[in-house]
Design a protein around this motif. Structure first.
Motif, PDB file in Angstrom:
ATOM      1  N   LEU A  22      39.323  39.736  30.220  1.00 55.99           N
ATOM      2  CA  LEU A  22      39.763  39.035  31.427  1.00 55.99           C
ATOM      3  C   LEU A  22      39.356  39.815  32.672  1.00 55.99           C
ATOM      4  N   GLY A  23      39.526  41.132  32.641  1.00 54.35           N
ATOM      5  CA  GLY A  23      39.152  41.951  33.791  1.00 54.35           C
ATOM      6  C   GLY A  23      37.683  41.829  34.145  1.00 54.35           C
ATOM      7  N   GLU A  24      36.836  41.827  33.122  1.00 57.46           N
ATOM      8  CA  GLU A  24      35.399  41.696  33.366  1.00 57.46           C
ATOM      9  C   GLU A  24      35.056  40.331  33.952  1.00 57.46           C
ATOM     10  N   GLN A  79      45.760  35.636  37.866  1.00 57.71           N
ATOM     11  CA  GLN A  79      46.567  34.606  37.230  1.00 57.71           C
ATOM     12  C   GLN A  79      45.846  33.257  37.231  1.00 57.71           C
ATOM     13  N   SER A  80      45.118  32.962  38.320  1.00 61.65           N
ATOM     14  CA  SER A  80      44.388  31.690  38.404  1.00 61.65           C
ATOM     15  C   SER A  80      43.246  31.655  37.400  1.00 61.65           C
ATOM     16  N   ILE A 133      34.631  36.747  40.312  1.00 63.03           N
ATOM     17  CA  ILE A 133      35.310  35.500  40.654  1.00 63.03           C
ATOM     18  C   ILE A 133      36.305  35.798  41.770  1.00 63.03           C
ATOM     19  N   ASP A 134      36.117  35.198  42.932  1.00 65.24           N
ATOM     20  CA  ASP A 134      36.992  35.443  44.076  1.00 65.24           C
ATOM     21  C   ASP A 134      38.269  34.623  43.923  1.00 65.24           C
ATOM     22  N   HIS A 136      42.506  28.996  34.266  1.00 65.22           N
ATOM     23  CA  HIS A 136      41.242  28.313  34.001  1.00 65.22           C
ATOM     24  C   HIS A 136      40.768  28.599  32.571  1.00 65.22           C
ATOM     25  N   LEU A 137      40.912  29.834  32.129  1.00 68.38           N
ATOM     26  CA  LEU A 137      40.507  30.186  30.770  1.00 68.38           C
ATOM     27  C   LEU A 137      41.359  29.444  29.742  1.00 68.38           C
TER      28      LEU A 137
END
Length: 263
Positions: free
Chosen positions: A34-36, A46-47, A41-42, A51-52
Protein backbone atom coordinates in the motif's frame (compact mmCIF):
# COMPACT_ATOMS: atom_id res chain seq x y z
CA UNK A 1 -27.51 -12.59 -13.09
CA UNK A 2 -24.42 -13.29 -11.00
CA UNK A 3 -22.27 -13.09 -14.14
CA UNK A 4 -23.77 -9.70 -15.04
CA UNK A 5 -23.17 -8.45 -11.48
CA UNK A 6 -19.49 -9.40 -11.70
CA UNK A 7 -19.17 -7.60 -15.03
CA UNK A 8 -20.88 -4.51 -13.58
CA UNK A 9 -18.34 -4.47 -10.74
CA UNK A 10 -15.44 -4.57 -13.20
CA UNK A 11 -16.79 -1.70 -15.33
CA UNK A 12 -17.59 0.32 -12.20
CA UNK A 13 -14.04 -0.18 -10.93
CA UNK A 14 -12.53 0.82 -14.27
CA UNK A 15 -14.71 3.94 -14.52
CA UNK A 16 -12.61 5.82 -11.97
CA UNK A 17 -9.36 7.46 -13.07
CA UNK A 18 -7.57 6.84 -9.79
CA UNK A 19 -8.36 3.14 -9.91
CA UNK A 20 -7.10 2.96 -13.48
CA UNK A 21 -3.87 4.64 -12.35
CA UNK A 22 -3.48 2.05 -9.59
CA UNK A 23 -3.86 -0.73 -12.15
CA UNK A 24 -1.29 1.02 -14.34
CA UNK A 25 1.10 1.12 -11.39
CA UNK A 26 0.65 -2.61 -10.84
CA UNK A 27 1.11 -3.25 -14.54
CA UNK A 28 4.42 -1.39 -14.36
CA UNK A 29 5.54 -3.23 -11.23
CA UNK A 30 3.47 -6.03 -9.73
CA UNK A 31 3.36 -7.03 -6.08
CA UNK A 32 3.42 -3.58 -4.43
CA UNK A 33 2.56 -2.66 -0.85
CA UNK A 34 0.00 0.00 0.00
CA UNK A 35 2.82 2.41 0.85
CA UNK A 36 4.46 1.90 -2.52
CA UNK A 37 1.18 2.46 -4.35
CA UNK A 38 0.55 5.67 -2.40
CA UNK A 39 3.92 7.19 -3.35
CA UNK A 40 2.77 8.59 -6.71
CA UNK A 41 -0.92 9.06 -5.87
CA UNK A 42 -1.83 12.52 -4.54
CA UNK A 43 -4.43 11.18 -2.16
CA UNK A 44 -4.78 10.21 1.48
CA UNK A 45 -3.73 6.66 2.35
CA UNK A 46 -7.27 5.85 3.54
CA UNK A 47 -8.72 6.92 0.17
CA UNK A 48 -6.24 4.75 -1.73
CA UNK A 49 -7.21 1.84 0.52
CA UNK A 50 -10.87 2.35 -0.39
CA UNK A 51 -10.06 2.39 -4.12
CA UNK A 52 -8.04 -0.82 -3.74
CA UNK A 53 -10.99 -2.42 -1.94
CA UNK A 54 -13.20 -1.67 -4.96
CA UNK A 55 -10.60 -3.18 -7.30
CA UNK A 56 -10.29 -6.26 -5.08
CA UNK A 57 -14.08 -6.67 -4.95
CA UNK A 58 -14.10 -6.59 -8.76
CA UNK A 59 -11.36 -9.27 -8.76
CA UNK A 60 -9.03 -6.89 -10.66
CA UNK A 61 -6.53 -6.90 -7.80
CA UNK A 62 -5.57 -9.78 -5.56
CA UNK A 63 -3.76 -9.44 -2.23
CA UNK A 64 -1.13 -11.86 -1.02
CA UNK A 65 0.22 -11.69 2.53
CA UNK A 66 3.96 -12.01 3.05
CA UNK A 67 4.75 -11.70 6.72
CA UNK A 68 3.24 -8.41 7.89
CA UNK A 69 3.07 -7.01 4.36
CA UNK A 70 0.10 -7.10 2.01
CA UNK A 71 1.28 -7.26 -1.60
CA UNK A 72 -1.11 -6.19 -4.35
CA UNK A 73 -1.14 -7.97 -7.71
CA UNK A 74 -2.95 -7.21 -10.93
CA UNK A 75 -5.35 -10.07 -11.73
CA UNK A 76 -5.74 -10.34 -15.52
CA UNK A 77 -8.71 -12.70 -15.64
CA UNK A 78 -11.63 -10.18 -15.62
CA UNK A 79 -9.82 -7.98 -18.15
CA UNK A 80 -9.20 -10.99 -20.35
CA UNK A 81 -12.90 -11.88 -20.22
CA UNK A 82 -13.89 -8.33 -21.18
CA UNK A 83 -11.38 -8.40 -24.00
CA UNK A 84 -12.79 -11.65 -25.35
CA UNK A 85 -16.41 -10.52 -25.11
CA UNK A 86 -16.21 -6.84 -26.06
CA UNK A 87 -13.01 -6.34 -28.05
CA UNK A 88 -11.56 -9.40 -29.75
CA UNK A 89 -14.56 -10.22 -31.88
CA UNK A 90 -14.83 -6.64 -33.14
CA UNK A 91 -11.35 -5.13 -33.41
CA UNK A 92 -8.83 -7.80 -32.49
CA UNK A 93 -6.08 -6.89 -34.99
CA UNK A 94 -6.19 -3.17 -34.27
CA UNK A 95 -6.35 -3.45 -30.49
CA UNK A 96 -4.12 -6.47 -29.87
CA UNK A 97 -2.00 -4.34 -27.57
CA UNK A 98 -4.69 -4.68 -24.90
CA UNK A 99 -3.84 -8.35 -24.70
CA UNK A 100 -0.78 -7.35 -22.71
CA UNK A 101 -3.06 -6.33 -19.84
CA UNK A 102 -4.03 -9.95 -19.23
CA UNK A 103 -0.43 -10.88 -18.51
CA UNK A 104 0.61 -10.27 -14.99
CA UNK A 105 3.00 -7.37 -14.51
CA UNK A 106 6.70 -7.78 -14.54
CA UNK A 107 8.68 -8.22 -11.39
CA UNK A 108 8.57 -8.64 -7.66
CA UNK A 109 11.03 -7.25 -5.14
CA UNK A 110 13.71 -9.79 -6.13
CA UNK A 111 13.69 -8.47 -9.72
CA UNK A 112 12.39 -11.85 -10.88
CA UNK A 113 8.97 -12.20 -12.52
CA UNK A 114 5.93 -13.28 -10.54
CA UNK A 115 2.66 -14.68 -11.90
CA UNK A 116 -0.61 -14.53 -9.95
CA UNK A 117 -3.84 -16.30 -10.92
CA UNK A 118 -7.15 -16.04 -9.06
CA UNK A 119 -10.10 -18.33 -9.67
CA UNK A 120 -13.38 -19.08 -7.89
CA UNK A 121 -14.52 -22.68 -7.42
CA UNK A 122 -17.84 -24.06 -6.24
CA UNK A 123 -16.32 -26.37 -3.65
CA UNK A 124 -14.89 -26.37 -0.12
CA UNK A 125 -11.37 -25.43 1.03
CA UNK A 126 -10.76 -29.03 2.12
CA UNK A 127 -11.66 -30.44 -1.29
CA UNK A 128 -9.51 -27.85 -3.09
CA UNK A 129 -6.56 -28.68 -0.80
CA UNK A 130 -6.98 -32.40 -1.46
CA UNK A 131 -7.21 -31.79 -5.20
CA UNK A 132 -3.83 -30.03 -5.08
CA UNK A 133 -2.08 -32.66 -2.98
CA UNK A 134 -3.69 -36.06 -3.65
CA UNK A 135 -1.69 -38.12 -6.14
CA UNK A 136 -4.73 -39.70 -7.80
CA UNK A 137 -6.68 -36.44 -8.06
CA UNK A 138 -3.78 -34.48 -9.51
CA UNK A 139 -3.26 -37.26 -12.05
CA UNK A 140 -6.89 -36.85 -13.14
CA UNK A 141 -6.63 -33.18 -14.13
CA UNK A 142 -2.92 -32.23 -14.23
CA UNK A 143 -1.35 -34.99 -16.29
CA UNK A 144 1.07 -35.58 -13.40
CA UNK A 145 0.76 -36.94 -9.86
CA UNK A 146 1.86 -34.73 -6.98
CA UNK A 147 3.60 -37.09 -4.57
CA UNK A 148 4.98 -36.03 -1.19
CA UNK A 149 6.35 -37.65 1.95
CA UNK A 150 4.03 -35.52 4.12
CA UNK A 151 2.21 -32.50 2.72
CA UNK A 152 1.60 -31.17 6.22
CA UNK A 153 5.24 -31.08 7.28
CA UNK A 154 7.54 -28.23 6.19
CA UNK A 155 10.72 -29.56 4.63
CA UNK A 156 9.06 -32.60 3.08
CA UNK A 157 10.24 -33.40 -0.44
CA UNK A 158 7.64 -33.59 -3.22
CA UNK A 159 7.65 -34.67 -6.87
CA UNK A 160 5.50 -33.88 -9.91
CA UNK A 161 5.54 -37.35 -11.54
CA UNK A 162 4.41 -38.39 -14.98
CA UNK A 163 1.37 -40.67 -15.13
CA UNK A 164 2.72 -42.90 -17.90
CA UNK A 165 4.11 -45.44 -15.43
CA UNK A 166 7.70 -44.32 -15.89
CA UNK A 167 7.91 -42.75 -12.43
CA UNK A 168 9.82 -39.82 -13.95
CA UNK A 169 9.47 -36.51 -12.08
CA UNK A 170 9.45 -33.33 -14.16
CA UNK A 171 9.40 -31.04 -11.11
CA UNK A 172 10.80 -31.55 -7.61
CA UNK A 173 10.79 -29.37 -4.51
CA UNK A 174 10.02 -29.11 -0.83
CA UNK A 175 7.10 -27.96 1.30
CA UNK A 176 7.83 -24.50 2.75
CA UNK A 177 4.53 -23.76 4.51
CA UNK A 178 1.54 -25.99 5.16
CA UNK A 179 -1.70 -24.91 6.83
CA UNK A 180 -4.44 -27.27 5.67
CA UNK A 181 -6.83 -26.30 4.21
CA UNK A 182 -5.97 -22.62 3.68
CA UNK A 183 -2.35 -22.31 2.55
CA UNK A 184 0.37 -24.38 0.91
CA UNK A 185 3.76 -23.08 -0.24
CA UNK A 186 6.27 -25.22 -2.15
CA UNK A 187 9.53 -24.74 -4.01
CA UNK A 188 9.78 -25.86 -7.64
CA UNK A 189 12.82 -26.94 -9.62
CA UNK A 190 13.81 -29.14 -12.52
CA UNK A 191 15.27 -32.43 -11.21
CA UNK A 192 18.69 -31.56 -12.61
CA UNK A 193 18.63 -28.28 -10.63
CA UNK A 194 17.76 -29.86 -7.29
CA UNK A 195 20.02 -28.44 -4.59
CA UNK A 196 20.72 -25.24 -6.56
CA UNK A 197 18.44 -22.85 -4.68
CA UNK A 198 19.15 -19.93 -7.01
CA UNK A 199 17.33 -21.88 -9.73
CA UNK A 200 14.24 -22.62 -7.63
CA UNK A 201 10.90 -20.92 -8.05
CA UNK A 202 8.20 -20.81 -5.40
CA UNK A 203 4.46 -21.50 -5.65
CA UNK A 204 1.90 -20.43 -3.04
CA UNK A 205 -1.68 -21.72 -2.94
CA UNK A 206 -4.00 -19.53 -0.85
CA UNK A 207 -7.42 -21.14 -0.36
CA UNK A 208 -10.10 -18.97 1.21
CA UNK A 209 -13.86 -19.38 1.71
CA UNK A 210 -15.73 -16.80 -0.37
CA UNK A 211 -19.39 -16.90 0.54
CA UNK A 212 -20.47 -20.42 -0.35
CA UNK A 213 -17.56 -20.98 -2.74
CA UNK A 214 -13.75 -20.92 -2.64
CA UNK A 215 -11.32 -18.27 -3.81
CA UNK A 216 -8.05 -19.89 -4.92
CA UNK A 217 -5.02 -17.63 -5.45
CA UNK A 218 -1.92 -19.16 -7.02
CA UNK A 219 1.27 -17.09 -6.82
CA UNK A 220 4.31 -18.33 -8.77
CA UNK A 221 7.38 -16.34 -7.72
CA UNK A 222 11.09 -16.20 -8.59
CA UNK A 223 10.59 -17.23 -12.21
CA UNK A 224 13.80 -17.14 -14.21
CA UNK A 225 12.74 -14.67 -16.91
CA UNK A 226 9.81 -13.35 -18.93
CA UNK A 227 9.78 -16.44 -21.16
CA UNK A 228 9.31 -18.68 -18.11
CA UNK A 229 6.66 -16.29 -16.78
CA UNK A 230 4.72 -16.54 -20.05
CA UNK A 231 4.97 -20.33 -19.90
CA UNK A 232 3.72 -20.27 -16.30
CA UNK A 233 0.77 -18.06 -17.26
CA UNK A 234 -0.31 -20.46 -19.98
CA UNK A 235 0.26 -23.54 -17.86
CA UNK A 236 -1.55 -22.37 -14.73
CA UNK A 237 -4.58 -21.14 -16.68
CA UNK A 238 -4.96 -24.59 -18.27
CA UNK A 239 -4.36 -26.61 -15.10
CA UNK A 240 -6.62 -24.54 -12.87
CA UNK A 241 -9.43 -24.58 -15.43
CA UNK A 242 -9.17 -28.37 -15.43
CA UNK A 243 -9.13 -28.43 -11.61
CA UNK A 244 -12.24 -26.21 -11.48
CA UNK A 245 -14.06 -28.48 -13.91
CA UNK A 246 -13.16 -31.60 -11.94
CA UNK A 247 -14.37 -30.21 -8.62
CA UNK A 248 -17.55 -28.64 -9.99
CA UNK A 249 -18.67 -31.35 -12.42
CA UNK A 250 -16.83 -34.48 -11.30
CA UNK A 251 -14.86 -34.64 -14.56
CA UNK A 252 -11.93 -32.67 -16.02
CA UNK A 253 -12.38 -30.84 -19.31
CA UNK A 254 -13.03 -33.14 -22.32
CA UNK A 255 -9.64 -32.18 -23.77
CA UNK A 256 -6.43 -31.51 -21.88
CA UNK A 257 -6.22 -27.73 -22.45
CA UNK A 258 -2.42 -27.64 -22.60
CA UNK A 259 -2.51 -30.04 -25.57
CA UNK A 260 -4.93 -27.96 -27.67
CA UNK A 261 -2.96 -26.05 -30.37
CA UNK A 262 -3.01 -22.27 -30.09
CA UNK A 263 -4.87 -20.45 -32.86
Amino acid sequence: MERHSETDQVFKALADGTRRRLLDRLHEHNGQTLGELCERIDMARQSVTQHLAVLEAANLVSVVRRGRERLHYLNPVPLHEIQERWIDKFERPRLRVLGAVKRRAEEDMTDKPTYVYVTYIASTPEKVWDALTDADLTAAYWGHSNVCEDWRRAGSRWEHRRTDGSGIADVVGTVVESERPTRLVTTWAAPEDEGQEDKYSRVSFDIRPHGGIVRLTVTHEDLADEAEAAEAASGWAAVLSNLKSLLETGSPLPQEPWLVPST
